[in-house]
Scaffold this motif. Sequence first.
Motif, PDB file in Angstrom:
ATOM      1  N   THR A 197       0.833  -1.200   0.000  1.00 17.07           N
ATOM      2  CA  THR A 197       0.000   0.000   0.000  1.00 17.07           C
ATOM      3  C   THR A 197       0.866   1.247   0.000  1.00 17.07           C
ATOM      4  O   THR A 197       0.620   2.199  -0.765  1.00 17.07           O
ATOM      5  N   ARG A 198       1.904   1.270   0.836  1.00 15.90           N
ATOM      6  CA  ARG A 198       2.815   2.421   0.877  1.00 15.90           C
ATOM      7  C   ARG A 198       3.534   2.586  -0.457  1.00 15.90           C
ATOM      8  O   ARG A 198       3.737   3.705  -0.933  1.00 15.90           O
ATOM      9  N   LEU A 199       3.913   1.460  -1.071  1.00 20.20           N
ATOM     10  CA  LEU A 199       4.602   1.505  -2.358  1.00 20.20           C
ATOM     11  C   LEU A 199       3.716   2.137  -3.425  1.00 20.20           C
ATOM     12  O   LEU A 199       4.158   3.033  -4.168  1.00 20.20           O
ATOM     13  N   ILE A 200       2.471   1.695  -3.511  1.00 14.96           N
ATOM     14  CA  ILE A 200       1.568   2.225  -4.537  1.00 14.96           C
ATOM     15  C   ILE A 200       1.276   3.699  -4.270  1.00 14.96           C
ATOM     16  O   ILE A 200       1.253   4.521  -5.193  1.00 14.96           O
ATOM     17  N   ALA A 201       1.078   4.051  -2.996  1.00 17.54           N
ATOM     18  CA  ALA A 201       0.780   5.437  -2.653  1.00 17.54           C
ATOM     19  C   ALA A 201       1.929   6.363  -3.021  1.00 17.54           C
ATOM     20  O   ALA A 201       1.715   7.545  -3.328  1.00 17.54           O
ATOM     21  N   ALA A 202       3.150   5.850  -2.999  1.00 19.91           N
ATOM     22  CA  ALA A 202       4.330   6.675  -3.255  1.00 19.91           C
ATOM     23  C   ALA A 202       4.699   6.767  -4.735  1.00 19.91           C
ATOM     24  O   ALA A 202       5.670   7.443  -5.083  1.00 19.91           O
ATOM     25  N   LEU A 203       3.946   6.102  -5.607  1.00 20.93           N
ATOM     26  CA  LEU A 203       4.244   6.180  -7.030  1.00 20.93           C
ATOM     27  C   LEU A 203       4.085   7.622  -7.515  1.00 20.93           C
ATOM     28  O   LEU A 203       3.264   8.376  -6.989  1.00 20.93           O
ATOM     29  N   PRO A 204       4.850   8.026  -8.511  1.00 21.55           N
ATOM     30  CA  PRO A 204       4.759   9.417  -8.989  1.00 21.55           C
ATOM     31  C   PRO A 204       3.383   9.740  -9.564  1.00 21.55           C
ATOM     32  O   PRO A 204       2.651   8.853 -10.015  1.00 21.55           O
ATOM     33  N   ASP A 205       3.049  11.028  -9.543  1.00 23.08           N
ATOM     34  CA  ASP A 205       1.733  11.470  -9.981  1.00 23.08           C
ATOM     35  C   ASP A 205       1.474  11.201 -11.459  1.00 23.08           C
ATOM     36  O   ASP A 205       0.319  11.165 -11.890  1.00 23.08           O
ATOM     37  N   ASP A 206       2.547  11.036 -12.250  1.00 26.75           N
ATOM     38  CA  ASP A 206       2.322  10.782 -13.681  1.00 26.75           C
ATOM     39  C   ASP A 206       1.981   9.324 -13.970  1.00 26.75           C
ATOM     40  O   ASP A 206       1.802   8.946 -15.123  1.00 26.75           O
ATOM     41  N   VAL A 207       1.906   8.495 -12.923  1.00 30.63           N
ATOM     42  CA  VAL A 207       1.440   7.115 -13.069  1.00 30.63           C
ATOM     43  C   VAL A 207       0.044   7.025 -12.472  1.00 30.63           C
ATOM     44  O   VAL A 207      -0.145   7.180 -11.266  1.00 30.63           O
ATOM     45  N   THR A 208      -0.946   6.802 -13.316  1.00 28.83           N
ATOM     46  CA  THR A 208      -2.323   6.608 -12.882  1.00 28.83           C
ATOM     47  C   THR A 208      -2.504   5.140 -12.520  1.00 28.83           C
ATOM     48  O   THR A 208      -2.016   4.262 -13.233  1.00 28.83           O
ATOM     49  N   VAL A 209      -3.184   4.874 -11.418  1.00 27.41           N
ATOM     50  CA  VAL A 209      -3.362   3.497 -10.940  1.00 27.41           C
ATOM     51  C   VAL A 209      -4.839   3.120 -10.962  1.00 27.41           C
ATOM     52  O   VAL A 209      -5.688   3.857 -10.443  1.00 27.41           O
ATOM     53  N   LEU A 210      -5.140   1.991 -11.579  1.00 22.12           N
ATOM     54  CA  LEU A 210      -6.475   1.394 -11.535  1.00 22.12           C
ATOM     55  C   LEU A 210      -6.314  -0.013 -10.976  1.00 22.12           C
ATOM     56  O   LEU A 210      -5.642  -0.852 -11.579  1.00 22.12           O
ATOM     57  N   LEU A 211      -6.884  -0.254  -9.785  1.00 29.48           N
ATOM     58  CA  LEU A 211      -6.719  -1.562  -9.176  1.00 29.48           C
ATOM     59  C   LEU A 211      -8.056  -2.208  -8.862  1.00 29.48           C
ATOM     60  O   LEU A 211      -9.028  -1.530  -8.529  1.00 29.48           O
ATOM     61  N   VAL A 212      -8.087  -3.529  -9.018  1.00 35.07           N
ATOM     62  CA  VAL A 212      -9.205  -4.360  -8.589  1.00 35.07           C
ATOM     63  C   VAL A 212      -8.768  -5.017  -7.289  1.00 35.07           C
ATOM     64  O   VAL A 212      -7.688  -5.616  -7.231  1.00 35.07           O
ATOM     65  N   GLU A 213      -9.573  -4.899  -6.236  1.00 28.68           N
ATOM     66  CA  GLU A 213      -9.106  -5.388  -4.939  1.00 28.68           C
ATOM     67  C   GLU A 213     -10.286  -5.770  -4.040  1.00 28.68           C
ATOM     68  O   GLU A 213     -11.319  -5.105  -4.033  1.00 28.68           O
ATOM     69  N   HIS A 214     -10.106  -6.875  -3.282  1.00 28.98           N
ATOM     70  CA  HIS A 214     -11.091  -7.297  -2.291  1.00 28.98           C
ATOM     71  C   HIS A 214     -10.819  -6.712  -0.910  1.00 28.98           C
ATOM     72  O   HIS A 214     -11.728  -6.609  -0.087  1.00 28.98           O
TER      73      HIS A 214
END
Length: 261
Positions: A197-214
């Motif tokens: 979670t910390r890793l994904i949150a810290a990704l740069p703003d120019d990377v848009t994230v779309l995740l499927v999650e339970h």
Amino acid sequence: MSDPAPDLLELRGVSKHFGSFRAVDDVGFTVRAGARHAVIGPNGAGKSTLFGLVSGTLAATTGSLLLDGRDVTRLPVHRRVGLGIAATFQHSSLFLPETVLENVLLAALRRAGAGAGARTGLGGRRRAGTRAAATARARTLLERVGLPTRHDVPAAELSHGERRQLEVAVALATEPRLLLLDEPAAGMSPAETERLTRLIAALPDDVTVLLVEHDLDMVFELADTVTVMHLGNHLTTGTPDEVRASAEVQSAYLGTTEVTS
């Protein structure tokens, strides 16, 4: 007040039918550039099918998908990767006998077009320079995802959580504009989920994230936008607070129980 970010991804009436079964039926929503956008829903909601439609592993029956205004509905996976869509899946796609560094390096070299030298007759010096730059980038990415000391370890020897971290590094090596994550926390311990979670949150703003999650704890900690699906349909899209407060979501997705996680 700054202008809202433009939409990077748009789904227009997207459907996927398997015979008479409508796994995804007339779904439409947008994903803002720079967003951390989660798709949730109970089993059978159509989340994984939707993920396949966006990543390109499944072909849409009807509707269209636009990336930054460009129609990518009929493009195969490799063409979508070239346009900036990268994905990690529930089942590992790593080269397990190869080292951690080699897995990321391969993706970085593909992005750099390292094979072009052999096809066009470019000299070995240029190819060596490309490999050196790709290796440096691979090392930087491994530091970013928390694997700075695991370069020489075969991917097969990594823990489940470390493999997830490596998969993110491999995806980032393709320099994605849109990073798709399919159940990234599946099978992880709470500590591993927190690190991811910390890793994904810290990704740069120019990377848009779309995740499927339970994992709703992960979703509501990470996402700024949440789309809820139910029985193949788009139920609602809103902020985490709006989704928690939605009577429609509570009725269709969690019965009468409020979404509090």
